[in-house]
Each structure stands twice: as structure tokens, then as C-alpha cells.
Motif scaffolding. Structure first.
Motif, mmCIF file in Angstrom:
data_model
loop_
_atom_site.group_PDB
_atom_site.id
_atom_site.type_symbol
_atom_site.label_atom_id
_atom_site.label_comp_id
_atom_site.label_asym_id
_atom_site.label_seq_id
_atom_site.Cartn_x
_atom_site.Cartn_y
_atom_site.Cartn_z
ATOM 1 N N LEU A 72 1.235 -0.683 -0.535
ATOM 2 C CA LEU A 72 0.244 -0.473 0.180
ATOM 3 C C LEU A 72 1.120 1.026 -0.245
ATOM 4 O O LEU A 72 1.828 0.883 0.258
ATOM 5 C CB LEU A 72 -0.320 -0.050 1.680
ATOM 6 C CG LEU A 72 -0.563 0.104 2.304
ATOM 7 C CD1 LEU A 72 -1.068 1.249 3.175
ATOM 8 C CD2 LEU A 72 0.010 -0.604 2.894
ATOM 9 N N PRO A 73 0.066 2.380 -0.683
ATOM 10 C CA PRO A 73 0.763 3.961 -0.295
ATOM 11 C C PRO A 73 0.756 4.104 0.992
ATOM 12 O O PRO A 73 0.223 3.940 1.546
ATOM 13 C CB PRO A 73 -0.092 4.589 -1.094
ATOM 14 C CG PRO A 73 -0.187 3.318 -2.035
ATOM 15 C CD PRO A 73 -1.023 2.637 -1.343
ATOM 16 N N MET A 74 2.422 4.360 0.772
ATOM 17 C CA MET A 74 2.643 5.067 2.649
ATOM 18 C C MET A 74 1.907 6.718 2.373
ATOM 19 O O MET A 74 1.352 7.028 4.269
ATOM 20 C CB MET A 74 4.401 4.461 3.220
ATOM 21 C CG MET A 74 4.322 5.372 4.519
ATOM 22 S SD MET A 74 5.991 6.014 4.717
ATOM 23 C CE MET A 74 6.089 3.805 5.074
ATOM 24 N N ASN A 75 2.930 7.651 1.689
ATOM 25 C CA ASN A 75 1.909 8.712 1.996
ATOM 26 C C ASN A 75 1.666 9.481 0.389
ATOM 27 O O ASN A 75 1.076 10.193 0.453
ATOM 28 C CB ASN A 75 3.378 9.644 2.091
ATOM 29 C CG ASN A 75 4.225 9.335 3.406
ATOM 30 O OD1 ASN A 75 3.539 9.252 3.976
ATOM 31 N ND2 ASN A 75 5.595 9.552 3.346
ATOM 32 N N GLU A 76 1.169 8.084 -0.693
ATOM 33 C CA GLU A 76 0.628 9.221 -2.271
ATOM 34 C C GLU A 76 -0.684 9.020 -1.829
ATOM 35 O O GLU A 76 -1.286 9.934 -2.903
ATOM 36 C CB GLU A 76 1.114 7.788 -3.027
ATOM 37 C CG GLU A 76 2.953 7.864 -3.156
ATOM 38 C CD GLU A 76 3.852 7.283 -2.117
ATOM 39 O OE1 GLU A 76 2.966 6.963 -1.412
ATOM 40 O OE2 GLU A 76 4.885 7.325 -2.621
ATOM 41 N N LEU A 77 -1.642 8.939 -0.819
ATOM 42 C CA LEU A 77 -3.091 8.987 -0.834
ATOM 43 C C LEU A 77 -3.380 10.025 0.234
ATOM 44 O O LEU A 77 -4.525 9.756 0.361
ATOM 45 C CB LEU A 77 -3.559 7.777 -0.966
ATOM 46 C CG LEU A 77 -3.432 6.687 -1.950
ATOM 47 C CD1 LEU A 77 -3.996 5.253 -1.529
ATOM 48 C CD2 LEU A 77 -4.246 7.346 -2.788
ATOM 49 N N ARG A 94 -0.836 -8.779 -5.655
ATOM 50 C CA ARG A 94 -1.073 -8.033 -4.834
ATOM 51 C C ARG A 94 -2.800 -7.321 -4.800
ATOM 52 O O ARG A 94 -3.152 -6.997 -5.325
ATOM 53 C CB ARG A 94 -0.393 -8.029 -4.143
ATOM 54 C CG ARG A 94 1.322 -8.628 -4.407
ATOM 55 C CD ARG A 94 0.999 -10.292 -4.148
ATOM 56 N NE ARG A 94 1.866 -11.100 -4.383
ATOM 57 C CZ ARG A 94 3.235 -10.841 -4.080
ATOM 58 N NH1 ARG A 94 3.907 -11.055 -3.479
ATOM 59 N NH2 ARG A 94 4.373 -11.582 -5.077
ATOM 60 N N ARG A 95 -2.616 -7.289 -3.222
ATOM 61 C CA ARG A 95 -3.940 -6.267 -2.869
ATOM 62 C C ARG A 95 -3.496 -4.720 -2.693
ATOM 63 O O ARG A 95 -2.117 -4.872 -2.068
ATOM 64 C CB ARG A 95 -4.561 -6.717 -1.296
ATOM 65 C CG ARG A 95 -5.051 -8.204 -1.863
ATOM 66 C CD ARG A 95 -6.015 -8.449 -1.316
ATOM 67 N NE ARG A 95 -7.023 -9.286 -0.936
ATOM 68 C CZ ARG A 95 -7.775 -10.021 -0.622
ATOM 69 N NH1 ARG A 95 -8.105 -10.124 0.822
ATOM 70 N NH2 ARG A 95 -9.132 -10.827 -1.001
ATOM 71 N N SER A 96 -4.243 -4.161 -1.816
ATOM 72 C CA SER A 96 -3.816 -2.958 -1.774
ATOM 73 C C SER A 96 -4.961 -2.076 -0.918
ATOM 74 O O SER A 96 -6.119 -2.515 -1.227
ATOM 75 C CB SER A 96 -3.324 -2.254 -3.155
ATOM 76 O OG SER A 96 -2.343 -0.529 -2.271
ATOM 77 N N ARG A 97 -4.384 -1.274 -0.102
ATOM 78 C CA ARG A 97 -5.353 -0.088 0.637
ATOM 79 C C ARG A 97 -5.519 1.237 1.070
ATOM 80 O O ARG A 97 -3.952 1.597 0.546
ATOM 81 C CB ARG A 97 -5.400 -1.148 1.667
ATOM 82 C CG ARG A 97 -4.713 -0.648 2.730
ATOM 83 C CD ARG A 97 -4.557 -1.683 4.513
ATOM 84 N NE ARG A 97 -5.932 -0.987 5.430
ATOM 85 C CZ ARG A 97 -5.816 -0.200 5.824
ATOM 86 N NH1 ARG A 97 -4.572 0.611 6.509
ATOM 87 N NH2 ARG A 97 -7.197 0.299 6.582
ATOM 88 N N GLY A 98 -6.258 1.366 1.359
ATOM 89 C CA GLY A 98 -6.119 2.643 0.892
ATOM 90 C C GLY A 98 -6.011 3.891 2.359
ATOM 91 O O GLY A 98 -6.695 3.535 3.010
ATOM 92 N N HIS A 99 -5.364 4.495 2.619
ATOM 93 C CA HIS A 99 -4.777 5.411 3.563
ATOM 94 C C HIS A 99 -4.308 7.107 3.357
ATOM 95 O O HIS A 99 -3.058 6.677 2.279
ATOM 96 C CB HIS A 99 -2.903 4.648 4.304
ATOM 97 C CG HIS A 99 -2.950 6.085 5.501
ATOM 98 N ND1 HIS A 99 -3.209 5.415 6.593
ATOM 99 C CD2 HIS A 99 -1.625 6.859 5.586
ATOM 100 C CE1 HIS A 99 -2.607 6.245 7.726
ATOM 101 N NE2 HIS A 99 -1.700 7.026 6.395
#
Ligand code: 9MR
Length: 379
Positions: free
Chosen positions: A89-94, A123-128
Motif C-alpha cells: 500500500l502507499p505510505m504517503n501517496e494517498l 497483490r492487494r492494496s489499501r488506502g491511507h
């Protein structure tokens, strides 16, 4: 228990019904909660019909947060995620400051790099994350009415959650909304609180549920793991927030324990387990979202640091698994080569911090191998 007693409508708050009504009958709340439990089960069923990697193997997904600039500049870093993660998942990009350089502009490039990498590799991803006190661009902070703040927040969530709808397993809808020390004022003083009062949390959950009906919606926070009155208070405020969202008929699918663990502190295994069981009674899941270990108070060298990290992570896993099977365990980065911890909390002797699963040379720590085994063999 009602911790948030105040009627928190501030100037400019929308004229609609308060998001967290201060009086509610527990009977009707129960009915609504049972309905919500049904909703959560439905969302989980939908989730398991997505192309699953980890689910198919019957294990708890392990994931890690990635930075798009490092993904570009360091091929070994990029490969490490592919070698070890079910979820990337994106650490800072969202975050707002990455996505919204100006009010008119959306910049999805960095987030897309990571989410596409995850998807292209099954793979999966999630939003932060949507609501956060930090990483807000100046043009947002300059908004001075509640009405405008709500409009911008809802529009942002519609655009961003809508764009990735069906591709992200979950979203941190609200991040770190609880006060740093909640034994006094329970809620953190933030831009969103000042403009919209506590209603901003419900506004965000409502918008996220509409924009991406299949994503699991998460309330995420830190310091939920340890022993001590401020940590008891943090867990109590979190439970109260979950109940209030449910009483308002809003879907909250899981609580995220960030898991920024201090190696010298004691995880309150019993209290975290009780917290997780109470969430489960409400139909709410649990996941670890930002695991890493702050080892600045650990004397000795790498062996002592890793042993202390292993202890505290083991305790957290004992607590979580005693309550319910976590939806995922995610670390905040993957290698000690790149981590926020030495900047924020350096070791006094100047030696390297060892917060993450792989050391700076990308070798797995013993505790990471134990963690992976535990996730693989979880029922
Ligand atoms: O690790 C993140 C760092 O690279 C960013 O500069 C910073 C500001 O966006 O956020 C850090 O991540 C934080 C996360 O979003 C929320 N929980 C605490 C994390 C560490 O500070």
C-alpha cells in the motif's frame, strides 16, 4: 459508556441531524448494530470474492507500506515487497498533500505506481487516509467555514475512493482523531474538528461507504496497545466512537491498531484482547496497520534490539489473536534502510534503529520469520 458528552456542533456545521446523537436508546442501537453486523458480513463476503492471494492460501495477509520515490530509485526495495507481501500500500501517496497540490488538481501518479504494482502482481492494496490532522495542504487549512470544509471533504472522498472503488480492500477513513492524551479532552484538536466538530468522522464514513461500497472502512489510531491510564482511555474513546458511528447507522468495519510499538513499554495483552473481543461483539474487525518498533531505549546491539522487538510484537499478536483473527498485519515500511523512526526517535548512541522486518541489507529478522509463520498457520 459515553465519553463524548458534548454537543459538538460548531459554527457552520451542517444543519442535518447530528452525526453522533447524544441520547439514544440502547434497544434501538442494538437493533441497528445487529443490522450492521449483517452488513459487515456482506462486505466480507464480497471481499473474499475479489481475486485473492492470501485468502486463497487461508492465511492472514501480511502487508507493508511503500514509498513511490524509493520504489523508483531502489529496485531491491521494490523487490522486497514482492518477495514478502500479500498486500502493498502507499505510505504517503494517498494523503491530501500528495493528491491535492491545489484545489482543482488531483495528482494520482505516486499512488497509482504502487497500486498498479500490487495489482499487476496479484497483490492487494489499501488506502491511507482521508481524515487526518497532518499532511493537509495550505489551501485546505485556509478554508474557514464548516459548510465549505464539508463540501471539500465529501468531494475529496467521492473522487478518491470512487477512483479506486473495487481495487482497494480497505480505507483508513479517519486516522488519529483521538487526542494524544485522551484522559482529558478525548478528541484531538484538528482542522476538521475546528470546522465541523466531531460530525466530520461520520461525514467521512458516510461518503466513503457511498463511494466504495466494497472497501472495508477503518478507524485507525496509535497508542491503543499499551499499559497505562492514557492507553485505557484511548481504547475507551475508540469503543465509544465505534458505537456512536453504529448508532448513527454508519458502517465501520474495522479498527486499525497502528502498532508503532515502543520496545521498552508493556503491551496490555489482556486489555487489547478485551478490546478486540468487544469490537467483535459489535461486528467490527481488527487489523494492525503500521507496525514498527521504536528501540531508542534498548541498550546493547542488534541482537538485543531484535529480541526486544520480537517480545513486544509477540505480545501484540497474542493480544490480537486472543480476540479475533486480524484482517491483516501491515508494517510501516519493510526495511530498516528507510524508516521514519531514527528521524523522530534516534538511538542516543547513534547506532542504527532496527524497527522493520528486514534489516538495512534486506535480511529478514528472526521475529519476522516467526510473525510470518504465525500468520500462515492462523486458523
Ligand atoms: O512515515 C510517514 C512519513 O514518511 C510522512 O512524512 C509522514 C507525513 O505524511 O507520515 C508518516 O506516516 C505516519 C502515518 O501516516 C500515520 N501514523 C504515523 C506515521 C508515522 O509518523
Amino acid at each position: 459508556m459515553a465519553i463524548l458528552h458534548r454537543d459538538v456542533h460548531l459554527d457552520g456545521a451542517p444543519p442535518s441531524a447530528p452525526a453522533f446523537p447524544s441520547d439514544h436508546s440502547s434497544a434501538s442501537a442494538l437493533t441497528r448494530r445487529s443490522l450492521l453486523r449483517g452488513g459487515a458480513a456482506l462486505a466480507a463476503a464480497t471481499l473474499s470474492s475479489l481475486p485473492p492471494v492470501a485468502r486463497a492460501a487461508g492465511r492472514v495477509p501480511f502487508g507493508a507500506a511503500m514509498q513511490s520515490d524509493l520504489m523508483q530509485s531502489d529496485p531491491a526495495y521494490r523487490q522486497a515487497f514482492l518477495d514478502h507481501c500479500d498486500l502493498i500500500l502507499p505510505m504517503n501517496e494517498l494523503k491530501w498533500d500528495a493528491l491535492r497540490p491545489s484545489r482543482e488538481e488531483f495528482s494520482f501518479w505516486g499512488a497509482d505506481q504502487i497500486i498498479d504494482l500490487a495489482r499487476a502482481n496479484g497483490r492487494r492494496s489499501r488506502g491511507h487516509c482521508f481524515v487526518w490532522w497532518n499532511a493537509l495542504p495550505d489551501w485546505v487549512e485556509a478554508i474557514d467555514t464548516g459548510l465549505e470544509a464539508e463540501r471539500v471533504l465529501v468531494d475529496h472522498i467521492e473522487q478518491v475512493a470512487g477512483r479506486y472503488a473495487g481495487t482497494l480492500t480497505s480505507w483508513d477513513v479517519a486516522n488519529e482523531v483521538i487526542a494524544n492524551d485522551p484522559t482529558g479532552e478525548p478528541m484531538r484538536d484538528t482542522f476538521w474538528m475546528r470546522r465541523l466538530g466531531i460530525d466530520h468522522i461520520a461525514i467521512a464514513f458516510r461518503a466513503a461507504a457511498a463511494a466504495d461500497p466494497h472497501a472495508r472502512l477503518v478507524l485507525n489510531d496509535y497508542d491503543l496497545e499499551f499499559t497505562g491510564p492514557e492507553h485505557d482511555a484511548k481504547r475507551a474513546v475508540m469503543m465509544d466512537l465505534v458505537r456512536r458511528l453504529q448508532d448513527h447507522n454508519l458502517r465501520v468495519d474495522a479498527v486499525g491498531l497502528q502498532g508503532h510499538l515502543y520496545a521498552e513499554q508493556r503491551v496490555d495483552v489482556d486489555a487489547v484482547a478485551a478490546f478486540g473481543r468487544e469490537l467483535q461483539r459489535l461486528g467490527v474487525g481488527l487489523l494492525v496497520t503500521e507496525l514498527d518498533v521504536i528501540d531508542w531505549k534498548i541498550r546493547g546491539g542488534p541482537a538485543e534490539q531484535d529480541a526486544a522487538a520480537g517480545r513486544v510484537i509477540g505480545d501484540l499478536m497474542d493480544a490480537v489473536f486472543a480476540a479475533q483473527r486480524p484482517e491483516a498485519v501491515i508494517t510501516w515500511g519493510i526495511t530498516d534502510r528507510y524508516t521514519w523512526i531514527p528521524d523522530a526517535m534516534p538511538r542516543p548512541d547513534g547506532t542504527p534503529s532496527r524497527p522493520l522486518p528486514l534489516d538495512a541489507r534486506l535480511r529478514p529478522k528472526p521475529w519476522f520469520e516467526r510473525l510470518q509463520r504465525r500468520l500462515r498457520t492462523a486458523l
